[in-house]
Design an enzyme around this catalytic site. Structure first.
Site, short mmCIF file in Angstrom:
data_model
loop_
_atom_site.label_atom_id
_atom_site.label_comp_id
_atom_site.label_asym_id
_atom_site.label_seq_id
_atom_site.Cartn_x
_atom_site.Cartn_y
_atom_site.Cartn_z
N ASP A 24 0.88 -1.17 0.00
CA ASP A 24 0.00 0.00 0.00
C ASP A 24 0.92 1.22 0.00
O ASP A 24 1.41 1.64 1.04
CB ASP A 24 -0.90 0.01 1.23
CG ASP A 24 -1.81 1.22 1.27
OD1 ASP A 24 -2.26 1.67 0.21
OD2 ASP A 24 -2.06 1.73 2.38
N GLU A 85 -1.51 -1.45 -4.77
CA GLU A 85 -2.74 -0.69 -5.03
C GLU A 85 -2.52 0.28 -6.17
O GLU A 85 -1.47 0.93 -6.26
CB GLU A 85 -3.16 0.08 -3.77
CG GLU A 85 -4.52 0.72 -3.92
CD GLU A 85 -5.03 1.31 -2.62
OE1 GLU A 85 -6.13 0.92 -2.21
OE2 GLU A 85 -4.33 2.13 -2.03
N ASP A 157 -2.08 1.23 7.27
CA ASP A 157 -1.35 1.01 6.02
C ASP A 157 -0.94 -0.46 5.88
O ASP A 157 -1.01 -1.03 4.79
CB ASP A 157 -0.13 1.93 5.96
CG ASP A 157 -0.53 3.39 6.01
OD1 ASP A 157 -1.20 3.86 5.09
OD2 ASP A 157 -0.19 4.05 7.01
#
Length: 189
Positions: A24, A85, A157
């Site tokens: 992420d 992502e 996160d």
């Protein structure tokens, strides 16, 4: 004398376990999550952490810390696949650019280690982990904990990174069952 065993030249992705690194990306904190997925699709938590890249130096040094940190994690844990992502549109152009650069540093770290990178939109991650593309972060973190048997809170996160790894695990299993590459998937409405 037993017959000699031969291996298939192209292994079936569902016939063995695989270690997946989820990332992420962020310009201040980059979440990292690693899971092992066995041939039956069971996911097991291996590692998660948050690379906090704020500190001395400017933004280029942050990008280097992301790159170096991910290279070290890849060298230590030896994942077989990487998922990250995809960038979303932010209201602030400067934030979006910094996020894109942090994402680029993460992708470069994986590719420099000879790994392919699979990308997922935030809505795909929420759909795969929670069952709805509009789930909030709390729901995602909760389901990551449930799916991986983790106790206690997970840093946001790192939780998102584990969710990205789980999404890739689900997607690769579906792709293997269906026999159609993900790039050929289309949404019907």
């Amino acid at each position: 004398m037993p017959p000699a065993r031969t291996e298939s030249p192209i292994p079936n992705p569902e016939s063995r376990s695989v270690r997946i690194l989820g990332i992420d990306p962020g310009s201040q904190r980059t979440g990292v999550g690693i899971i092992d997925v066995d041939a039956q699709g069971r996911s097991v938590h291996v590692f998660h952490d948050t690379l906090t890249v704020l500190g001395e130096g400017g933004f280029p040094q942050r990008l280097k810390r992301i790159y170096d940190g991910l290279c070290a994690i890849i060298a230590e844990h030896r994942p077989g696949e990487v998922a990250i992502e995809r960038v979303f549109m932010a209201r602030n152009a400067d934030s979006a650019l910094k996020l894109g650069q942090a994402r680029g540093a993460a992708i470069c770290a994986a590719v420099s280690q000879g790994m392919d990178v699979h990308e997922y939109a935030a809505s795909e991650v929420k759909q795969a982990v929670v069952g709805g593309g509009r789930a909030d972060k709390t729901q995602v973190q909760h389901m990551v904990g449930v799916l991986l048997g983790l106790k206690g809170p997970i840093q946001a996160d790192a939780g998102d990174a584990l969710a990205i790894a789980l999404t890739h695990a689900h997607t690769r299993a579906s792709t293997a069952r269906v026999g159609i590459p993900r790039s050929a998937w289309r949404r019907r409405r």
